[in-house]
Enzyme design. Structure first.
Site, PDB file in Angstrom:
ATOM      1  N   HIS A 194       0.848  -1.192   0.000  1.00  0.00           N
ATOM      2  CA  HIS A 194       0.000   0.000   0.000  1.00  0.00           C
ATOM      3  C   HIS A 194       0.881   1.238   0.000  1.00  0.00           C
ATOM      4  O   HIS A 194       2.094   1.169   0.232  1.00  0.00           O
ATOM      5  CB  HIS A 194      -0.901   0.020   1.244  1.00  0.00           C
ATOM      6  N   ASP A 196       0.786   5.246   1.800  1.00  0.00           N
ATOM      7  CA  ASP A 196       0.124   5.966   2.888  1.00  0.00           C
ATOM      8  C   ASP A 196      -0.552   7.213   2.328  1.00  0.00           C
ATOM      9  O   ASP A 196       0.046   7.932   1.522  1.00  0.00           O
ATOM     10  CB  ASP A 196       1.141   6.368   3.959  1.00  0.00           C
ATOM     11  N   HIS A 251       4.803   0.083  -0.040  1.00  0.00           N
ATOM     12  CA  HIS A 251       5.564  -0.735   0.898  1.00  0.00           C
ATOM     13  C   HIS A 251       4.670  -1.828   1.470  1.00  0.00           C
ATOM     14  O   HIS A 251       3.436  -1.791   1.336  1.00  0.00           O
ATOM     15  CB  HIS A 251       6.163   0.129   2.012  1.00  0.00           C
ATOM     16  N   ARG A 261       7.883  -8.461  15.504  1.00  0.00           N
ATOM     17  CA  ARG A 261       8.271  -7.139  15.023  1.00  0.00           C
ATOM     18  C   ARG A 261       7.276  -6.123  15.578  1.00  0.00           C
ATOM     19  O   ARG A 261       6.064  -6.330  15.514  1.00  0.00           O
ATOM     20  CB  ARG A 261       8.278  -7.106  13.490  1.00  0.00           C
TER      21      ARG A 261
END
Length: 321
Positions: A194, A196, A251, A261
């Protein structure tokens, strides 16, 4: 640490067949204390829509304190985490991302930047961290304005400083995924590809890999983790404001089989009523590639789209297609 129940694991099917990816050590590094930072930021935004900042001024203790509080929250039993409320849009969620059917191997907490936490300790850690990151983001945007030679210098940063700024803060936790035993070249998606929608995003994560960005040729490269630095993403709104000179970076996050993570993202948004259009001083007789729209209109459109959709397509001028 969250562990999905066995039925949830069986139902999870967001896999991709990864083409070979490589670590990308050439990611631009910008030292905010150096005078050449403005030229490096412009070049990075034009070539990648992505860069790393060092000497950022965010105190290490603010970072470590919030990470510790976030880890504590995500280690709670699921019923305790769900007391934070469903993400509509703010609150706790897991696996489901947004309202359009996207899923990922992730749990998250989405917060307003002026939101108070029920936990005094968590709230204090959030406020300290977000205040410092907001200050750094404004510095980045003002250096960017210098590099673009636009006036006033706060033409972008004032949108974050506005009391009505629609910035949001997100904590993403990606638990170890037992299904990541490369089978037929497949990986499990933690967060799908996607861009941002905001102006910029300020990302910090722990020392676990997983973040990938897409280069201009469509290839994916893995970003080496760096828990002491911040990464800046160009968002869709900044792409419009620069009339396409900067490109928002696509990304995604892949999961890890053995390590969790944790990422913290400050999404720098303008006020809802702010009109998003190319900055006049950058046009120099050029035609705008985009129809003018408000941040509210774009946010609503993005909220109703799939993660991987090209959201700007609906706001491009016909002649620009």
């Amino acid at each position: 640490m969250m562990v999905f129940s066995e039925p949830a694991i069986e139902q999870f099917s967001s896999f991709i067949n990864c083409r070979p990816t490589t670590l990308f050590p050439q990611i631009p590094i910008v030292d905010l204390s150096k005078p050449e930072s403005k030229h490096l930021i412009i070049k990075a935004c034009e070539e990648f829509g992505f860069f790393k900042v060092i000497n950022h001024g965010v105190p290490v203790e603010f970072i470590s304190k919030l990470e510790s509080e976030a880890a504590r929250f995500f280690s709670l039993p699921l019923p305790e985490k769900e007391k934070a409320g469903p993400p509509k849009p703010f609150g706790y969620g897991n696996k489901s991302i947004g309202q359009s059917g996207d899923v990922g191997w992730v749990e998250y907490l989405l917060l307003k930047t002026n939101q108070e936490s029920d936990s005094q300790t968590f709230g204090s850690a959030l406020n300290d961290y977000m205040s410092a990151v907001k200050k750094m983001a404004c510095e980045v945007l003002e250096i960017m304005a210098d590099g673009l030679k636009v006036q006033p210098r706060n033409v972008l940063s004032k949108l974050l400083m506005d009391e009505q700024s629609d910035s949001v803060f997100r904590l993403n936790h990606y638990p170890p995924c037992p299904q990541v035993q490369p089978l037929n070249g497949s990986d499990v998606i933690g967060f799908g590809e996607h861009t941002d929608p905001q102006i910029i995003s300020v990302l910090r994560s722990n020392n676990t890999s997983g973040l990938q960005i897409s280069l201009r040729d469509g290839s994916w490269v893995s970003v080496p983790p760096d828990q002491n630095s911040f990464f800046i993403n160009v968002g869709d709104s900044l792409q419009v404001m620069t009339n396409g000179r900067f490109k928002s970076v696509k990304h995604r996050v892949l999961t890890n089989s053995s390590k969790s993570r944790l990422s913290m993202i400050y999404f720098c948004g303008p006020p809802l009523s702010e009109k998003i259009a190319p900055l006049p001083s950058l046009m120099r007789g050029e035609e705008s590639l985009y129809k003018e729209f408000t941040w509210f209109e774009y946010k609503k459109s993005a909220f109703n789209s799939k993660l991987a959709d090209n959201r700007l397509m609906h706001f491009q001028r016909i002649e620009a297609l």
